[in-house]
Design a protein around this motif. Structure first.
Motif, PDB file in Angstrom:
ATOM      1  N   ASP A   1       0.828  -1.205   0.000  1.00 22.11           N
ATOM      2  CA  ASP A   1       0.000   0.000   0.000  1.00 22.11           C
ATOM      3  C   ASP A   1       0.861   1.254   0.000  1.00 22.11           C
ATOM      4  O   ASP A   1       0.592   2.211  -0.734  1.00 22.11           O
ATOM      5  CB  ASP A   1      -0.914   0.019   1.238  1.00 22.11           C
ATOM      6  CG  ASP A   1      -2.045  -0.992   1.097  1.00 22.11           C
ATOM      7  OD1 ASP A   1      -2.297  -1.428  -0.036  1.00 22.11           O
ATOM      8  OD2 ASP A   1      -2.656  -1.342   2.119  1.00 22.11           O
ATOM      9  N   ILE A   2       1.875   1.257   0.833  1.00 22.73           N
ATOM     10  CA  ILE A   2       2.741   2.444   0.916  1.00 22.73           C
ATOM     11  C   ILE A   2       3.492   2.621  -0.399  1.00 22.73           C
ATOM     12  O   ILE A   2       3.595   3.728  -0.931  1.00 22.73           O
ATOM     13  CB  ILE A   2       3.720   2.316   2.103  1.00 22.73           C
ATOM     14  CG1 ILE A   2       2.941   2.426   3.421  1.00 22.73           C
ATOM     15  CG2 ILE A   2       4.791   3.393   2.034  1.00 22.73           C
ATOM     16  CD1 ILE A   2       3.793   2.347   4.667  1.00 22.73           C
ATOM     17  N   ALA A   3       3.962   1.509  -0.946  1.00 23.00           N
ATOM     18  CA  ALA A   3       4.687   1.591  -2.220  1.00 23.00           C
ATOM     19  C   ALA A   3       3.779   2.181  -3.291  1.00 23.00           C
ATOM     20  O   ALA A   3       4.184   3.060  -4.061  1.00 23.00           O
ATOM     21  CB  ALA A   3       5.172   0.210  -2.627  1.00 23.00           C
ATOM     22  N   ALA A   4       2.526   1.716  -3.317  1.00 20.00           N
ATOM     23  CA  ALA A   4       1.598   2.201  -4.337  1.00 20.00           C
ATOM     24  C   ALA A   4       1.309   3.686  -4.133  1.00 20.00           C
ATOM     25  O   ALA A   4       1.327   4.480  -5.090  1.00 20.00           O
ATOM     26  CB  ALA A   4       0.309   1.387  -4.284  1.00 20.00           C
ATOM     27  N   ALA A   5       1.049   4.068  -2.885  1.00 17.90           N
ATOM     28  CA  ALA A   5       0.717   5.472  -2.608  1.00 17.90           C
ATOM     29  C   ALA A   5       1.905   6.374  -2.934  1.00 17.90           C
ATOM     30  O   ALA A   5       1.749   7.420  -3.583  1.00 17.90           O
ATOM     31  CB  ALA A   5       0.323   5.629  -1.146  1.00 17.90           C
TER      32      ALA A   5
ATOM     33  N   ALA B   1       8.534  15.371  -2.462  1.00 22.51           N
ATOM     34  CA  ALA B   1       8.638  14.004  -1.951  1.00 22.51           C
ATOM     35  C   ALA B   1       8.947  14.034  -0.458  1.00 22.51           C
ATOM     36  O   ALA B   1       8.411  13.243   0.325  1.00 22.51           O
ATOM     37  CB  ALA B   1       9.713  13.232  -2.699  1.00 22.51           C
ATOM     38  N   LYS B   2       9.794  14.949  -0.075  1.00 21.21           N
ATOM     39  CA  LYS B   2      10.135  15.060   1.341  1.00 21.21           C
ATOM     40  C   LYS B   2       8.968  15.579   2.153  1.00 21.21           C
ATOM     41  O   LYS B   2       8.750  15.195   3.292  1.00 21.21           O
ATOM     42  CB  LYS B   2      11.317  16.030   1.508  1.00 21.21           C
ATOM     43  CG  LYS B   2      12.656  15.326   1.527  1.00 21.21           C
ATOM     44  CD  LYS B   2      13.801  16.314   1.494  1.00 21.21           C
ATOM     45  CE  LYS B   2      13.909  17.113   2.776  1.00 21.21           C
ATOM     46  NZ  LYS B   2      15.080  18.011   2.727  1.00 21.21           N
ATOM     47  N   ARG B   3       8.229  16.471   1.516  1.00 17.03           N
ATOM     48  CA  ARG B   3       7.198  17.186   2.256  1.00 17.03           C
ATOM     49  C   ARG B   3       5.883  16.397   2.303  1.00 17.03           C
ATOM     50  O   ARG B   3       5.214  16.367   3.333  1.00 17.03           O
ATOM     51  CB  ARG B   3       6.952  18.529   1.559  1.00 17.03           C
ATOM     52  CG  ARG B   3       6.265  19.595   2.386  1.00 17.03           C
ATOM     53  CD  ARG B   3       6.071  20.850   1.539  1.00 17.03           C
ATOM     54  NE  ARG B   3       5.210  20.583   0.384  1.00 17.03           N
ATOM     55  CZ  ARG B   3       3.882  20.637   0.432  1.00 17.03           C
ATOM     56  NH1 ARG B   3       3.272  20.946   1.534  1.00 17.03           N
ATOM     57  NH2 ARG B   3       3.176  20.382  -0.652  1.00 17.03           N
TER      58      ARG B   3
ATOM     59  N   LEU C   1       4.758  10.200  -6.503  1.00 17.96           N
ATOM     60  CA  LEU C   1       5.949  10.512  -7.301  1.00 17.96           C
ATOM     61  C   LEU C   1       5.562  10.778  -8.750  1.00 17.96           C
ATOM     62  O   LEU C   1       6.108  11.661  -9.405  1.00 17.96           O
ATOM     63  CB  LEU C   1       6.954   9.357  -7.228  1.00 17.96           C
ATOM     64  CG  LEU C   1       7.687   9.189  -5.899  1.00 17.96           C
ATOM     65  CD1 LEU C   1       8.690   8.036  -5.981  1.00 17.96           C
ATOM     66  CD2 LEU C   1       8.407  10.477  -5.501  1.00 17.96           C
ATOM     67  N   GLU C   2       4.600   9.998  -9.232  1.00 18.81           N
ATOM     68  CA  GLU C   2       4.116  10.160 -10.606  1.00 18.81           C
ATOM     69  C   GLU C   2       3.540  11.569 -10.776  1.00 18.81           C
ATOM     70  O   GLU C   2       3.777  12.247 -11.780  1.00 18.81           O
ATOM     71  CB  GLU C   2       3.039   9.108 -10.837  1.00 18.81           C
ATOM     72  CG  GLU C   2       2.993   8.453 -12.196  1.00 18.81           C
ATOM     73  CD  GLU C   2       4.330   7.925 -12.687  1.00 18.81           C
ATOM     74  OE1 GLU C   2       4.919   8.592 -13.545  1.00 18.81           O
ATOM     75  OE2 GLU C   2       4.777   6.846 -12.206  1.00 18.81           O
TER      76      GLU C   2
END
Ligand code: GDP
Ligand code: MG
Length: 625
Positions: free
Chosen positions: A472-476, A568-570, A481-482
């Protein structure tokens, strides 16, 4: 201080719990092994089962020729109040009370076959039988298969060794009290029980020697005197033999008279048999002074008393073992991760905690501390400049192409002084080359970020047990990122387009006038279409494009960092957080699905932990009263 009943009762309860958990003396030091017990060993037909039955005072063991006992039988005797009904209960059939002991016998046979099949082979998984009766003493006895020297009835040849190993595995435990059964009508020198006891208990401190079939010794002799003489000679011989082998038991031998096969066939009941045994010893003048130290009742009391002493002595080390094991199990549980609360709030909390843990790892990758962030700088420092350098401006601003573009821009009316349209077209088309490297930088950074997400998920210790949540985290994160990539792509393209939408006039104003022509304005038209003219146009455009290239080399990284890295960081999981917050309990539980193997492992450990903790509580409540 604890009473004998409560002490032995305590051990019984812990033993039962051990068996429920499959902890009956396997690998390593287990609680089971730390508990004292009494194992009955001896050759086939030496009278083991008979002794057990005498001690219990009931008929309940399967009989037959050959190896009847093919699984260890852990027999726990519980003394109940006088007048209470007697019954047996098996651990494998909890709650089912067997008040008919013929049924107990059948159940033992069937339960033996259930594991070993009809193969007549053996299994070392014990059968647990508890007998509740006013006529017993609290005692745990283990009936083991009889040792044999030859396989029979189509049993595998290995059975001799298998039985030997199994029996040995019980009696070699230092906490095992050995009830070594030898039939008095056989040469004690060949007794299997004594041979084994001598091996595993050389000092003889935990072995009780039992001589069965005393009545068979004097077969054919009627005179009591003769019998007594035989007995004394016999016992003397026994000790000679034993001393000759420098093996001496610390406990007195107990002689027993069990029911003969004929008695069993005639259904002589156990109570009667006990009475007869008592009379047997009392009526013999030679036994007179020791009559009360003979027989199965005495044996039962002797064992029970000894067991109590042993338990008392062992309690400190048992407590130490329990505490040590509890610590180990707790540590193991911590390593595997504790079970999660079942309510939605606790689950949501767990999920968010783990997301935060992941986020921490991810940021460490970007900000340094963990590797990977430097690869983003490599994109800007290396990849982007190299790509810019490779752009085909030489070809695009070649003499022939400049002439072609300028001429086309001029149309039917060639330019008079400077080819304004030609310049614009050349600059425009040159600038559009920058889109490629700009987009490539966006993609390169995107892939670095994606890889860092993957790594961070793998490195987040807390997430290890939750494959679903990992996905789930990978997908989110991937989705975010996309989105950042798209935003970044638009921004860098906009940078390029901005350059073509408004040119820096200053640059062209500062350009020096044509050195040759400047001094000779009288013949401008003659040179207007000369090669040198177009070459100059080409070099002017090239210089301008070079300037823009320098600018973009600096601004593209800023845009990329702004749109992708900083975001990404934020806010990598922001959208995910808002979604999770709205999820139902069921969806949350699914996210927290664990690897079934891991769940099983945790459950096993948790169960063991519960066993050890309850054992500790029991000991606390019993031992120090
Ligand atoms: P196990 O194979 O060691 O369990 O031996 P059992 O208890 O089944 O006994 C084998 C046979 O010996 C049975 O027929 C018993 O009746 C018989 N037996 C056992 N003890 C005595 C005893 O003290 N006296 C007599 N006469 N027979 C006995
Ligand atoms: Mg037997």
């Amino acid at each position: 201080m604890a009473t004998m009943e409560s002490l032995i009762g305590l051990v019984n309860r812990i033993q039962r719990a051990c068996t429920v958990l499959g902890d009956h003396g396997g690998e390593g030091m287990s609680l089971w092994e730390a508990l004292p017990s009494v194992a009955v060993v001896g050759g086939q037909s030496s009278g083991k089962s008979s002794v057990l039955e005498s001690v219990v005072g009931r008929d309940f063991l399967p009989r037959g020729s050959g190896i009847v006992t093919r699984r260890p039988l852990v027999l726990q005797l519980h003394k109940t109040e006088a007048g209470q009904a007697e019954y047996g209960e098996f651990l494998h059939a909890p709650g089912k009370k067997f008040s008919d002991f013929a049924d107990v016998r059948r159940e033992i046979s069937e339960e033996t076959d259930r594991l070993t099949g009809k193969s007549k082979h053996i299994s070392n998984k014990p059968i647990h039988l508890s007998i509740y009766s006013p006529n017993v003493v609290n005692l745990t006895l283990i009936d083991l298969p009889g040792m044999t020297k030859v396989a029979t009835e189509g049993q595998p040849d290995s059975i001799v060794e298998d039985i030997d190993n199994m029996v040995r595995s019980y009696v070699e435990k230092p906490n095992c009290i050995i009830l070594a059964i030898s039939p008095a009508n056989q040469d004690i020198a060949t007794s299997d029980a004594i041979r084994l006891a001598k091996e595993v208990d050389p000092s003889g401190e935990r072995t009780f020697g039992v001589l069965t079939k005393l009545d068979l010794m004097d077969k054919g002799t009627n005179a009591v005197d003769k019998f007594a003489l035989a007995w004394i000679t016999y016992v003397t011989n026994v000790f000679k033999v034993l001393e000759g082998r420098s093996y001496r038991l610390q406990h007195p031998w107990v002689g027993i008279v069990n029911r003969s096969q004929a008695d069993i066939n005639k259904n002589v009941d156990m109570i009667a048999a006990r009475r007869r045994e008592r009379e047997y010893f009392q009526s013999s003048p030679e036994y007179g002074h020791v009559a009360n130290k003979m027989g199965s009742e005495y044996l039962a009391k002797l064992l029970s008393k000894h067991l109590e002493a042993v338990i008392r002595q062992r309690i400190p080390s048992i407590i130490a073992l329990i505490n040590k094991t509890i610590d180990e199990l707790e540590a193991e549980l911590d390593r595997l991760g504790r079970p999660i609360g079942v309510d939605a709030g606790a689950q949501l909390y767990t999920i968010l905690e783990m997301c935060r843990a992941f986020d921490r790892v991810f940021k460490e990758h970007l900000d340094g501390g963990r590797p990977g962030g430097d690869r983003i700088y490599l994109v800007f420092d290396n990849q982007l400049p190299a790509a810019l350098k490779k752009l085909p401006f030489d070809r695009h601003l070649s003499l022939s192409n400049v002439r072609k573009v300028v001429s086309e821009a001029d149309g039917y009316q060639p330019h008079l002084i400077a080819p304004e349209q030609g310049y614009r077209r050349l600059i425009d088309s040159s600038l559009s080359f920058f889109k490629g490297p700009a987009e490539a930088s966006v993609d390169a950074v995107h892939f670095v970020l994606k890889e860092l997400v993957r790594k961070s998920i793998a490195e987040t210790q807390e997430l290890k047990r939750f494959p679903s949540l990992q996905a789930d985290i990978a997908a989110a994160a991937g989705e975010s990122l996309e989105k950042f990539r798209e935003d970044s792509r638009k921004t860098v393209l906009r940078l390029v387009e901005m350059e073509s939408s408004y040119l820096t006039v200053e640059f062209f104003r500062k350009l020096p006038l044509d050195p040759e022509k400047g001094s000779n304005p009288s013949a401008p038209n003659m040179d207007r279409y000369a090669d040198s003219h177009y070459r100059r146009i080409g070099s002017n455009v090239s210089a301008y494009v070079g300037m823009i290239c320098d600018t973009l080399r600096n601004t593209i990284p800023k845009a990329v960092v702004y749109c992708q890295v900083r975001e990404a960081k934020r806010a990598l999981l922001n959208y995910f957080y808002s979604q999770v917050g709205r999820r139902e309990k069921k969806q949350l539980s699914t996210m927290l699905d664990e690897d079934p193997a891991l769940m099983e492992k945790r459950e096993t450990i948790a169960n063991r932990l519960a066993l050890y903790k309850s054992a500790r509580d029991e000991i606390d409540s019993v031992a120090w009263k």
